[in-house]
Design a protein around this motif. Structure first.
Motif, PDB file in Angstrom:
ATOM      1  N   ARG A 145       0.820  -1.220   0.000  1.00  0.00           N
ATOM      2  CA  ARG A 145       0.000   0.000   0.000  1.00  0.00           C
ATOM      3  C   ARG A 145       0.848   1.262   0.000  1.00  0.00           C
ATOM      4  N   LEU A 146       0.256   2.326  -0.493  1.00  0.00           N
ATOM      5  CA  LEU A 146       0.836   3.657  -0.341  1.00  0.00           C
ATOM      6  C   LEU A 146      -0.093   4.451   0.571  1.00  0.00           C
ATOM      7  N   ASP A 147       0.474   5.313   1.405  1.00  0.00           N
ATOM      8  CA  ASP A 147      -0.340   6.176   2.265  1.00  0.00           C
ATOM      9  C   ASP A 147      -1.194   7.097   1.405  1.00  0.00           C
ATOM     10  N   THR A 190       0.896   9.708  -0.190  1.00  0.00           N
ATOM     11  CA  THR A 190       2.015   9.275  -1.045  1.00  0.00           C
ATOM     12  C   THR A 190       1.489   9.066  -2.456  1.00  0.00           C
ATOM     13  N   TYR A 248      11.680   5.180  -3.499  1.00  0.00           N
ATOM     14  CA  TYR A 248      10.877   6.377  -3.193  1.00  0.00           C
ATOM     15  C   TYR A 248      11.735   7.622  -3.332  1.00  0.00           C
ATOM     16  N   HIS A 263       3.900   2.891   7.265  1.00  0.00           N
ATOM     17  CA  HIS A 263       4.487   4.241   7.105  1.00  0.00           C
ATOM     18  C   HIS A 263       6.023   4.202   7.147  1.00  0.00           C
ATOM     19  N   GLN A 264       6.586   3.148   6.579  1.00  0.00           N
ATOM     20  CA  GLN A 264       8.011   2.897   6.813  1.00  0.00           C
ATOM     21  C   GLN A 264       8.933   4.067   6.462  1.00  0.00           C
ATOM     22  N   VAL A 265       8.764   4.618   5.268  1.00  0.00           N
ATOM     23  CA  VAL A 265       9.735   5.637   4.838  1.00  0.00           C
ATOM     24  C   VAL A 265       9.590   6.900   5.684  1.00  0.00           C
ATOM     25  N   ARG A 266       8.359   7.285   5.931  1.00  0.00           N
ATOM     26  CA  ARG A 266       8.156   8.486   6.783  1.00  0.00           C
ATOM     27  C   ARG A 266       8.770   8.265   8.164  1.00  0.00           C
ATOM     28  N   LEU A 268       6.187  12.378  -0.696  1.00  0.00           N
ATOM     29  CA  LEU A 268       6.767  11.049  -0.940  1.00  0.00           C
ATOM     30  C   LEU A 268       6.150  10.473  -2.215  1.00  0.00           C
TER      31      LEU A 268
HETATM   32  N1  URA Z   1       6.482   4.449   3.344  1.00  0.00           N
HETATM   33  C1  URA Z   1       5.652   5.392   3.805  1.00  0.00           C
HETATM   34  O1  URA Z   1       5.901   6.012   4.832  1.00  0.00           O
HETATM   35  N2  URA Z   1       4.536   5.629   3.105  1.00  0.00           N
HETATM   36  C2  URA Z   1       4.203   4.989   1.984  1.00  0.00           C
HETATM   37  O2  URA Z   1       3.162   5.252   1.401  1.00  0.00           O
HETATM   38  C3  URA Z   1       5.082   4.002   1.506  1.00  0.00           C
HETATM   39  C4  URA Z   1       6.220   3.756   2.211  1.00  0.00           C
END
Ligand code: URA
Length: 251
Positions: free
Chosen positions: A109-111, A114, A141, A194-197, A210
């Motif tokens: 999924r994407l937020d 995002t 990303y 929410h991994q990247v955030r 993002l």
């Molecule tokens: N990491 C995030 O924080 N948001 C996303 O949508 C995907 C990866």
């Protein structure tokens, strides 16, 4: 061996209606096989790609058969859920597809906030292959940040020791390419919430925007404007499962 399926079951699973409704469609002569009215809704047909061109419903080509993989350029503000109140990515697809069984689900999924490359499929094993951390399908990303990145950001992410707030298992190593003080390209193997955030939060920063532009070796197709989607060819699906050329490469 090619599987066979009853026409009423196939149409029901593709969202054309209940078994009763599909039987009525067939009885009224609105379902044609090779141009001829199907004699009975329980007729079995081979579930093979050619079927989509042979079977018509109310004068239109049959919807894509099971095993569908869609690439979408997810726009800002849409959620990947099936039942949230706000706009859904599913709202951008044909209405009937919402009634498919198995359903079309996001493979990673994407937020809501995002944007970028989102794959949706009704193929459960494929979905797991794309989202599994053991998969080669790393996700890339582009992140715009509120603050300049700290000097050791790439080393920390590559170390495989970063622990996200509220978790105790460290993240797998991730690649970070700093393109400008507040612009970074990060490639991750996992898909935690929410991994990247949260990764950038753990580095004392904040993600302003993002965008996912690559899954495995599949780039977001250049012809897809935000909100657009298309069905992927088998070769493109294979690319989504393949190792990416290099974390920040554009070719
Ligand atoms: N990491 C995030 O924080 N948001 C996303 O949508 C995907 C990866």
């Amino acid at each position: 061996m090619t599987a066979s399926v009853r026409i009423d079951r196939l149409l029901g699973n593709l969202g054309y209606g209940s078994r009763r409704e599909v039987m009525a469609l067939c009885r009224s002569g609105r379902v044609l096989l090779d141009g001829a009215r199907v004699p009975s809704a329980d007729l079995k047909v081979a579930l093979e790609p050619a079927l989509a061109a042979r079977l018509t419903v109310e004068g239109e080509a049959l919807d894509p058969l099971p095993g569908l993989v869609v690439a979408m350029n997810k726009p800002l503000g849409h959620t990947c859920s099936h039942d949230d109140a706000g706009p859904l990515v599913h709202d951008l697809l044909p209405e009937r597809w919402r009634h498919r069984d198995p359903p079309l689900s996001s493979a990673g999924r994407l937020d809501k906030d995002t944007t970028g490359l989102l794959l949706l499929t009704d193929d459960g094993p494929l979905l797991h292959r794309i989202i599994s951390p053991r998969s080669e399908a790393r996700k890339r990303y582009r992140a715009t940040l509120a603050e300049p990145l700290r000097a050791d950001a790439a080393a920390v992410l590559a170390s495989g020791t970063l622990v996200l707030r509220g978790e105790d298992r460290p993240l797998l190593p991730a690649d970070l390419v700093v393109e400008a003080p507040t612009l970074a390209v990060v490639t991750v193997a996992e898909g935690r919430y929410h991994q990247v955030r949260r990764m950038f939060a753990a580095l004392g920063n904040h993600v302003v925007s993002l965008h996912r532009d690559r899954i495995g070796a599949l780039d977001l197709p250049a012809d897809l404007a935000p909100g657009d989607w298309r069905i992927l060819e088998p070769g493109e699906v294979a690319a989504a499962l393949a190792a990416a050329p290099s974390p920040a490469s554009d070719d």
